[in-house]
Design an enzyme around this catalytic site. Structure first.
Site, PDB file in Angstrom:
ATOM      1  N   LYS A 136      28.198  45.950  39.051  1.00 58.83           N
ATOM      2  CA  LYS A 136      29.189  45.764  40.595  1.00 58.83           C
ATOM      3  C   LYS A 136      30.611  47.549  40.218  1.00 58.83           C
ATOM      4  O   LYS A 136      30.612  47.430  41.467  1.00 58.83           O
ATOM      5  CB  LYS A 136      30.732  44.227  40.834  1.00 58.83           C
ATOM      6  CG  LYS A 136      29.577  43.011  40.278  1.00 58.83           C
ATOM      7  CD  LYS A 136      30.551  42.346  41.054  1.00 58.83           C
ATOM      8  CE  LYS A 136      29.305  40.898  41.195  1.00 58.83           C
ATOM      9  NZ  LYS A 136      30.543  39.762  41.809  1.00 58.83           N
ATOM     10  N   TRP A 192      38.776  40.848  38.246  1.00 61.26           N
ATOM     11  CA  TRP A 192      38.241  41.579  39.665  1.00 61.26           C
ATOM     12  C   TRP A 192      37.053  41.088  40.288  1.00 61.26           C
ATOM     13  O   TRP A 192      36.662  41.826  41.034  1.00 61.26           O
ATOM     14  CB  TRP A 192      38.233  42.768  39.469  1.00 61.26           C
ATOM     15  CG  TRP A 192      39.420  43.787  38.883  1.00 61.26           C
ATOM     16  CD1 TRP A 192      40.489  44.411  39.975  1.00 61.26           C
ATOM     17  CD2 TRP A 192      39.862  44.079  37.864  1.00 61.26           C
ATOM     18  NE1 TRP A 192      41.671  44.585  39.267  1.00 61.26           N
ATOM     19  CE2 TRP A 192      41.204  44.398  37.797  1.00 61.26           C
ATOM     20  CE3 TRP A 192      39.335  43.553  36.545  1.00 61.26           C
ATOM     21  CZ2 TRP A 192      41.902  44.677  36.668  1.00 61.26           C
ATOM     22  CZ3 TRP A 192      39.980  44.178  35.444  1.00 61.26           C
ATOM     23  CH2 TRP A 192      41.159  44.928  35.467  1.00 61.26           C
ATOM     24  N   ASP A 193      36.235  39.877  39.255  1.00 59.29           N
ATOM     25  CA  ASP A 193      35.367  39.321  39.385  1.00 59.29           C
ATOM     26  C   ASP A 193      34.380  40.735  39.428  1.00 59.29           C
ATOM     27  O   ASP A 193      33.485  40.473  39.418  1.00 59.29           O
ATOM     28  CB  ASP A 193      34.876  38.915  41.438  1.00 59.29           C
ATOM     29  CG  ASP A 193      34.215  38.109  40.819  1.00 59.29           C
ATOM     30  OD1 ASP A 193      33.221  37.195  40.360  1.00 59.29           O
ATOM     31  OD2 ASP A 193      33.754  37.614  42.258  1.00 59.29           O
ATOM     32  N   MET A 194      33.713  41.326  38.216  1.00 62.11           N
ATOM     33  CA  MET A 194      32.948  42.048  38.170  1.00 62.11           C
ATOM     34  C   MET A 194      32.314  41.544  37.500  1.00 62.11           C
ATOM     35  O   MET A 194      31.873  42.558  36.567  1.00 62.11           O
ATOM     36  CB  MET A 194      33.542  43.538  37.046  1.00 62.11           C
ATOM     37  CG  MET A 194      34.828  44.146  38.835  1.00 62.11           C
ATOM     38  SD  MET A 194      33.471  44.456  39.984  1.00 62.11           S
ATOM     39  CE  MET A 194      34.668  44.881  41.590  1.00 62.11           C
TER      40      MET A 194
END
Length: 819
Positions: free
Chosen positions: A498, A470-472
């Site tokens: 995030k 999730w691009d965290m």
């Protein structure tokens, strides 16, 4: 006149009928997706109302009164007395009701002229009028409802800190987060809750560095200046370094590295520079005592500079003529895919930095290696490559680092006494597809990493998201603070993320101080990939609760709200950590994050945190594509041309939003905010807050809407205080104040740190997606607060090049008092 009235009646009837037909079609489609029946039923009622109007039947008004009351009951049952959620449910219905009460409609209803007054006032119009009054009363009542969380942070001192806390003179701000601890707290208190409203502009400059032709869309001013002695130091998006007089803002020198802006570059920004004094206690002296005070800057075109802090000239003994080429050791030079956006960390005579790697361009990308250089000579001292973690000795001239290992694009922190550096880690290529990630990526990605200052060896690692899809990325500098826990003092690390989790760890071991629970999360990744069965949830949390539902869908009108409901029901969403899909997945919070690189600010005396959380959903959709093997990065090395999948962006990469090519993977990915057809967020406001967190108890004490829509409404500025997103960070002071500039409206604001109450604001000339700072000037015996307003290309805020300092007026009661 009669003909005009008849024409008006039939026009209103036609409008209601057309709206009703649209609601029937879209409403039944929503029902087929498992959504609310309201729109379909209301559509049928509107078509029936239109039919009665064409027949000039007064019963049309009675039926429409029932629609208004039904809408009101449905809305209150679904979302309660929340003004901003009620508005899109009833605005169109209410306006049409007013039109039906106009005499051009009512005088044309009924067959017997003598019955019309009776029908108007007692038979048909009165119920409609009463329904509108009831709706208006509910609306007025809902405006008075306050949905903020109120409370007050502890004001007593829980610890004593010495003068020159963390090695920084009280009057200065000598590192990105003020010190290597990253707390963004100043002991100054001349400006306080009682006089902050008197702040005025003390000086203002424009740097002259503005967006140029060929710059990427995301050209941004995100810098936090430094203050050392009587001089401020800052950088601009093109990595121009300026030294300013701290009292007047007058330029003392500037250095322009004349960077090359590659068309492949994802961002163009410089969040800060770093300072090193070779004469300070414990520092390593420069060779021949050249440039004893240095400014370090890492550039967007991958160079590390050492500049004389007094002249701005490159230090000749550092690297080659004052600079080090950071491409050395990379597996290949992929122009624009590796850059430096954040300030390096300077500690114990070392300059430590990692780099930003272009998101989702290809599976073979530059290494995420973290390197430490001698601050005097520029010689490589150690390198930690997450793809080869056991060997930290400097690699040889014929060796190279591993491909696509997890990178750290933010600034690190340091505990000088423990001899540990704390690195916020991101993901290795690529973000939303993880089937082929090596074991080292699974270990180090999206984590907090503790490395030994002297050797770069791993002391501990704490992962904040497992198998991150999730691009965290852990996006912000960790904050180091010593907490007075009931069991005794604990050296802590506080990490905002995030996801909204705030991890409070023992920085000696990485063990949680406040509980962290592994909880089951949705599964079902696309074929070939997998998901972690559980994810860590911290008890100290700003995560949105509960997850969004259909009832949370929003819009300016019932039409775009209905569109958002259909979109919500058409996408995959099962709560936090729902995996990306070809169907499209709602990611909430999105990769914008609850907190991003701005992080949080911590008062080490009171042991409380001030933070600006955001709540914006995104949509991630995997787009199948033909896989073209890259052969150990050969395709990336060749810098291929040609269009990506589905007519998308070039394989060179795209913006963070839009179609990301993921060359070499079976899926590209479309990343976009979850917006309505008119461009408004699909989930209801507020979208931005300020919050206060007690780090000892682990409780979020207050959470208050922050920011207005003034600079987001087209044509007419409407300053509705809805709580808007922000990008940038806060800072806090011993004067019980927090400051923030990061919101989408163009203001700097001062807050009561204890309660979050806004005490002061000043209008800025451009967007200010940066983090403010504060310092003391001996020239006038005043405390200054500095804001940088340069805008943000991706967010669409106005661009600029302004640096503005605020202070109490000379001669005021508080000005002249010692810090």
């Amino acid at each position: 006149m009669r003909e005009r009235s008849t024409w008006f009646l039939f026009t209103v009837a036609a409008i209601i009928g057309i709206i009703g037909l649209g609601l029937i079609g879209a409403g039944f489609y929503l029902v087929s997706l498992g959504g609310s029946w309201y729109y379909a039923i209301t559509g049928i009622g509107m078509v029936a109302t239109a039919f009665l109007l064409f027949r000039r039947s007064p019963f049309a008004l009675i039926l429409y009164a029932a629609i208004i009351l039904g809408t009101l009951i449905w809305a209150v049952v679904e979302i309660g007395f929340d003004w901003w959620k009620l508005v899109p449910r009833g605005d169109i219905v209410f306006i049409l009701g007013i039109l039906l009460l106009l005499p051009w409609v009512t005088t044309r209803l009924g067959r017997d002229r003598t019955e019309r007054p009776l029908l108007f006032w007692r038979g048909a119009a009165l119920p409609l009028a009463l329904s509108l009054v009831i709706a208006a009363v509910v609306g007025v009542f809902s405006i008075t409802r306050d949905h903020d969380q109120h409370g007050s942070l502890p004001e007593e001192a829980r610890a004593q800190v010495p003068q020159a806390y963390a090695g920084v003179p009280d009057k200065d701000w000598t590192a990105y987060g003020r010190s290597g601890r990253g707390d963004k707290w100043s002991p100054l208190k001349q400006i306080n809750a009682g006089n902050v409203s008197q702040l005025d502009v003390a000086w203002q400059i424009q740097t002259g560095d503005v967006k140029r032709e060929g710059d990427p869309n995301e050209t941004t001013y995100e810098v936090t200046p430094l203050k050392v002695g009587d001089t401020l130091y800052l950088c601009t998006p093109h990595n121009i370094v300026l030294a300013l007089d701290a009292e007047t803002g007058k330029e003392r020198w500037r250095f322009d590295p004349k960077i090359t802006v590659s068309p492949r570059l994802q961002h163009l920004t410089c969040r800060g520079v770093s300072y090193h004094d070779a004469n300070a206690q414990g520092a390593v002296r420069a060779a021949n005592n050249e440039c004893p005070q240095r400014i370090f800057m890492a550039t967007n075109d991958t160079r590390l500079f050492a500049l004389d802090a007094h002249t701005g000239q490159p230090c000749p003994g550092f690297g080659e003529n004052g600079q080090v080429n950071m491409w050395r050791g990379m597996p290949a030079q992929q122009e624009g895919w590796y850059q430096f956006t954040s300030a390096p960390l300077v500690t114990r005579g070392l300059v430590v930095l990692a780099g930003a790697v272009y998101d989702n361009a290809a599976v073979s990308m530059p290494s995420g290696v973290i390197r430490a250089f001698d601050a005097a000579t520029g010689q490589l001292v150690w390198n930690f490559d997450p793809g080869n973690p056991e060997n930290t000795a400097p690699i040889g001239p014929d060796q190279h680092y591993s491909w696509s290992s997890p990178n750290s694009w933010s600034t690190s922190s340091v505990d000088e006494e423990l001899g540990l550096i704390y690195v916020p880690m991101g993901m290795g290529a690529i973000d939303q597809w993880g089937a082929n990630r090596p074991e080292t990526t699974e270990r180090f990605a999206t984590s907090i990493l503790a490395l030994e200052v002297a050797t770069g060896r791993v002391r501990w690692v704490y992962q904040t998201v497992h198998h991150d899809l999730w691009d965290m990325d852990v996006p912000s500098q960790p904050v180091l603070v010593d907490l007075s826990m009931p069991s005794g003092p604990v050296p802590a690390l506080v990490q905002s993320t995030k996801t909204g989790n705030i991890f409070v760890l023992d920085r000696r071991t990485g063990a949680p101080i406040h509980p962290v629970t592994e909880k089951p999360v949705p599964g079902g990744a696309v074929e070939g990939d997998w998901t972690a069965p559980t994810q860590p949830f911290s008890s100290v949390s700003l995560m949105p609760e509960p997850p969004i539902m259909e009832a949370d869908m929003w819009g300016a009108t019932m039409f775009d709200q209905l569109a958002c409901r259909i979109k919500f029901k058409s996408l995959r969403y099962e709560g936090p950590f729902t995996p990306p899909s070809t169907q499209g997945t709602i990611v909430y919070p999105g990769n914008f994050g609850v907190t991003d690189w701005g992080g949080l600010a911590v008062d080490p005396v009171r042991q409380v945190a001030f933070v600006n959380p955001d709540y914006m959903a995104f949509v991630d959709q995997l787009v199948p594509q033909e896989v073209k093997p890259q052969g150990n990065g050969a395709q990336a090395t060749a810098q291929p041309e040609g269009k990506g999948p589905a007519g998308g962006s070039d394989v060179q990469g795209s913006d963070e939003h839009g179609l990301n090519p993921n060359a070499g993977a079976p899926y590209a990915v479309a990343l976009n905010p979850f917006l309505s057809p008119v461009g408004l967020p699909c989930q209801s406001p507020p979208w931005g807050y300020v919050a206060g967190v007690d780090l000892v108890s682990g409780k979020v004490v207050y959470k208050r809407k922050n920011g207005t829509t003034r600079d987001e409404t087209p044509v007419i500025p409407l300053p509705f205080k809805m709580g808007v997103p922000s990008l940038g960070g806060p800072m806090v002071t011993a004067g019980n104040l927090g400051f923030l500039t990061a919101t989408l409206d163009y203001y700097i604001r001062g807050y009561n740190l204890s309660t979050g109450e806004q005490l002061w604001e000043a209008r800025l000339p451009a967007g200010a997606q940066a983090t403010p700072m504060t310092y003391w000037s001996d020239a006038s015996n005043r405390q200054f607060v500095v804001a940088v307003a340069g805008g943000h290309g991706s967010l669409g805020t106005d661009l600029g090049d302004h640096v503005i300092a605020y202070a109490l007026p000379k001669g005021s009661a508080a000005a002249g008092t010692q810090p």
